[in-house]
Write a protein that holds these residues in place. Structure first.
Motif, short mmCIF file in Angstrom:
data_model
loop_
_atom_site.label_atom_id
_atom_site.label_comp_id
_atom_site.label_asym_id
_atom_site.label_seq_id
_atom_site.Cartn_x
_atom_site.Cartn_y
_atom_site.Cartn_z
N VAL A 132 0.87 -1.18 0.00
CA VAL A 132 0.00 0.00 0.00
C VAL A 132 0.90 1.23 0.00
N ILE A 133 0.81 2.01 -1.08
CA ILE A 133 1.75 3.12 -1.30
C ILE A 133 1.12 4.42 -0.81
N ILE A 134 1.83 5.11 0.06
CA ILE A 134 1.37 6.40 0.59
C ILE A 134 2.25 7.49 -0.01
N ALA A 135 1.61 8.54 -0.52
CA ALA A 135 2.32 9.69 -1.07
C ALA A 135 1.50 10.93 -0.76
N LYS A 136 2.09 12.09 -0.97
CA LYS A 136 1.39 13.36 -0.77
C LYS A 136 1.51 14.22 -2.02
N ASP A 137 0.46 14.97 -2.28
CA ASP A 137 0.46 15.92 -3.38
C ASP A 137 1.54 16.98 -3.10
N PRO A 138 2.54 17.13 -3.97
CA PRO A 138 3.62 18.08 -3.69
C PRO A 138 3.16 19.53 -3.68
N GLU A 139 1.95 19.80 -4.18
CA GLU A 139 1.43 21.16 -4.17
C GLU A 139 0.50 21.41 -2.99
N THR A 140 -0.39 20.45 -2.71
CA THR A 140 -1.41 20.68 -1.66
C THR A 140 -1.09 19.99 -0.35
N GLY A 141 -0.22 18.98 -0.39
CA GLY A 141 0.06 18.21 0.82
C GLY A 141 -0.98 17.16 1.14
N ARG A 142 -2.01 17.03 0.28
CA ARG A 142 -3.06 16.03 0.51
C ARG A 142 -2.51 14.64 0.26
N ARG A 143 -2.96 13.70 1.08
CA ARG A 143 -2.43 12.33 1.04
C ARG A 143 -3.16 11.50 -0.02
N ASN A 144 -2.43 10.54 -0.60
CA ASN A 144 -3.01 9.56 -1.51
C ASN A 144 -2.55 8.17 -1.09
N VAL A 145 -3.46 7.21 -1.10
CA VAL A 145 -3.17 5.84 -0.67
C VAL A 145 -3.62 4.90 -1.79
N SER A 146 -2.74 4.05 -2.28
CA SER A 146 -3.08 3.21 -3.42
C SER A 146 -2.16 1.99 -3.45
N ILE A 147 -2.39 1.13 -4.44
CA ILE A 147 -1.50 -0.01 -4.68
C ILE A 147 -1.04 0.04 -6.13
N ALA A 148 0.24 -0.15 -6.34
CA ALA A 148 0.80 -0.31 -7.68
C ALA A 148 1.91 -1.36 -7.58
N ARG A 149 2.15 -2.06 -8.66
CA ARG A 149 3.19 -3.09 -8.61
C ARG A 149 4.57 -2.44 -8.57
N LEU A 150 5.45 -3.01 -7.77
CA LEU A 150 6.81 -2.50 -7.61
C LEU A 150 7.78 -3.64 -7.91
N ARG A 151 8.62 -3.46 -8.89
CA ARG A 151 9.60 -4.49 -9.26
C ARG A 151 10.94 -4.18 -8.64
N LEU A 152 11.60 -5.20 -8.13
CA LEU A 152 12.93 -5.02 -7.54
C LEU A 152 13.98 -4.97 -8.65
#
Length: 451
Positions: A132-152
């Motif tokens: 579960v990937i957590i990030a923030k909008d670099p302009e507003t600071g609002r949080r986003n929570v999602s899933i995306a595949r991550l390859r090593l």
């Protein structure tokens, strides 16, 4: 405080006999994926010997298992999701959490630290699939929570496979425009509410952690990350802290999708993990990708709930929406309606396709049909569907890149309206099931085990 961990859910599964422990050594390269695929509809599986941390998979392979994890009856699962959308509960920050019992930073080697499975023959490296990937909008600071595949990619390097319309990609593009990288945190080993909430179809800027709190009926407890300005579930098993590099493109090659085929999307986004925090006895969670029950249901249940809410705002006669597993949890929907007026079924189907880009086959039935029972849905088509007036075919509609049969990103979309028509209520009509008197049926049903 209630338990907001994955391991609390594992205890529930163990108590109900739905957790199987594999004690033999199991290789994360292909072998774990093969076991999960061959036992897809069975118990959750905990691989105790992998060469590093234990691995658990097949946790949420049925709607009943989601309901168990969210402490509701299966027939109330959709209602819980709707309540979470309409009654969000903001998270709270705690000073510490078990996910930070061990902190590893500096020279990170993800392959050595985590038993990340390599899933399918033509995929080129291991993929994190339940992060579960957590990030923030670099302009507003609002949080986003999602899933995306991550390859090593080796060491701490990762590649993120993100669709262009994915909110996480939009945030990365904002960061790129500002000349920045995008900080991320990846939580692995989460309570079912965190996994399901991360898949809700919300607007950019809406915080999924608020809706997860709505599912839990209390604030989700978060802790601040060690190296990035982000917050993560305090009771997760593992957290990876790092950055995405929006200006770095890495060719992905063949990768599995929810439809069960390989696809080639071109380049993914580069990134790097600089810190790992985890529980002392952490368990790595994996979701079998491709056309697998957990993968389909995670998307399907969340899409169905948000679509139902959207439709009911426009058409109060809508009762339920089911995104089917046969439709890969993305492409096919069944909508039930209560005594729809003439033309309302078609309107509901058109609105659904407009609301969810992926949908390409929508079936509309009356609410006397159990939409989770394929036999009853097929009965409705046989008994109430008039092909010459109840079939809608719309050619050349914009499609998602994931659709397995799109042509130049367009598909043909179809709706079948299998409802009774106004005026069908006269005696000997298709609107009334044959049955014994209702009072007799109710009495016999209550005492059925005595017969």
């Amino acid at each position: 405080m209630t338990d907001q961990s994955m391991r609390g859910y594992l205890s529930q599964l163990a108590t109900s006999g739905a957790l199987h422990r594999v004690k033999r050594r199991t290789d994360p390269k292909f072998e774990i994926g093969a076991v999960l695929a061959l036992k897809d509809r069975g118990p959750a599986i905990l691989f105790e010997e992998t060469g590093s941390l234990p691995v658990v998979g097949n946790l949420l392979v049925s709607r009943a298992r989601f309901a168990l994890g969210l402490n509701v009856e299966p027939d109330r699962l959709d209602d819980l999701c709707i309540r979470a959308l309409s009654h969000p509960v903001k998270p709270v920050i705690t000073g510490s959490g078990p996910v930070q019992e061990v902190v590893q930073s500096g020279d990170i080697d993800l392959k050595a630290s985590l038993p990340v499975p390599t899933w399918f023959e033509r995929e080129t490296a291991p993929y994190i699939t339940a992060g579960v990937i957590i990030a923030k909008d670099p302009e507003t600071g609002r949080r986003n929570v999602s899933i995306a595949r991550l390859r090593l990619e080796g060491g701490g390097r990762i590649m993120a496979g993100i669709a262009k319309n994915h909110h996480l990609n939009l945030l990365a593009e904002k960061a790129k425009a500002l000349g920045k990288r995008l900080p991320i945190a990846v939580a692995i080993g989460n309570h079912p509410a965190v996994l399901l909430g991360s898949q809700l179809y919300l607007g950019l800027g809406d915080d999924e952690f608020d809706n997860i709190g709505g599912m839990l009926g209390e604030p989700l407890r978060l802790v601040k990350c060690k190296t990035v300005d982000l917050e993560v579930p305090a009771e997760a098993e593992i957290v990876l802290e790092g950055e995405l590099y929006p200006d770095e493109q890495i060719e992905e090659g063949p990768v599995s999708e929810f439809h069960g085929f390989y696809v080639s999307y071109g380049a993914g986004m580069g990134g790097c993990i600089a810190c790992i925090t985890r529980r002392q006895d952490a368990i790595y969670q994996a979701v079998l990708p491709g056309y697998a029950s957990e993968h389909c249901l995670l998307g399907g249940i969340a899409i169905g709930a948000t679509l139902r809410q959207a439709l009911q705002r426009m058409i109060p006669a809508v009762r339920r929406v089911l995104i089917t597993e046969g439709g890969m949890g993305r492409l096919h929907a069944i909508i039930s309606m209560h005594k729809p007026r003439l033309g309302e079924g078609k309107r509901a189907a058109m609105l659904a396709m407009g609301q969810v880009n992926l949908l390409k086959l929508v079936t509309v039935v009356d609410d006397d049909i159990d939409i989770e029972n394929p036999r009853e849905v097929e009965w409705a088509l046989a008994a109430r569907f008039r092909g010459h007036e109840d079939l809608m075919v719309v050619e050349g509609v914009k499609a998602d890149r994931c659709d397995p049969v799109h042509e130049d990103l367009t598909v043909t979309k179809i709706a079948m309206i299998a409802t009774t028509h106004p005026g069908d209520g006269e005696p000997l009509s298709r609107s009334e099931f044959v049955s014994a008197p209702r009072d007799v049926l109710a009495r016999v049903a209550a005492e059925l085990d005595q017969y």
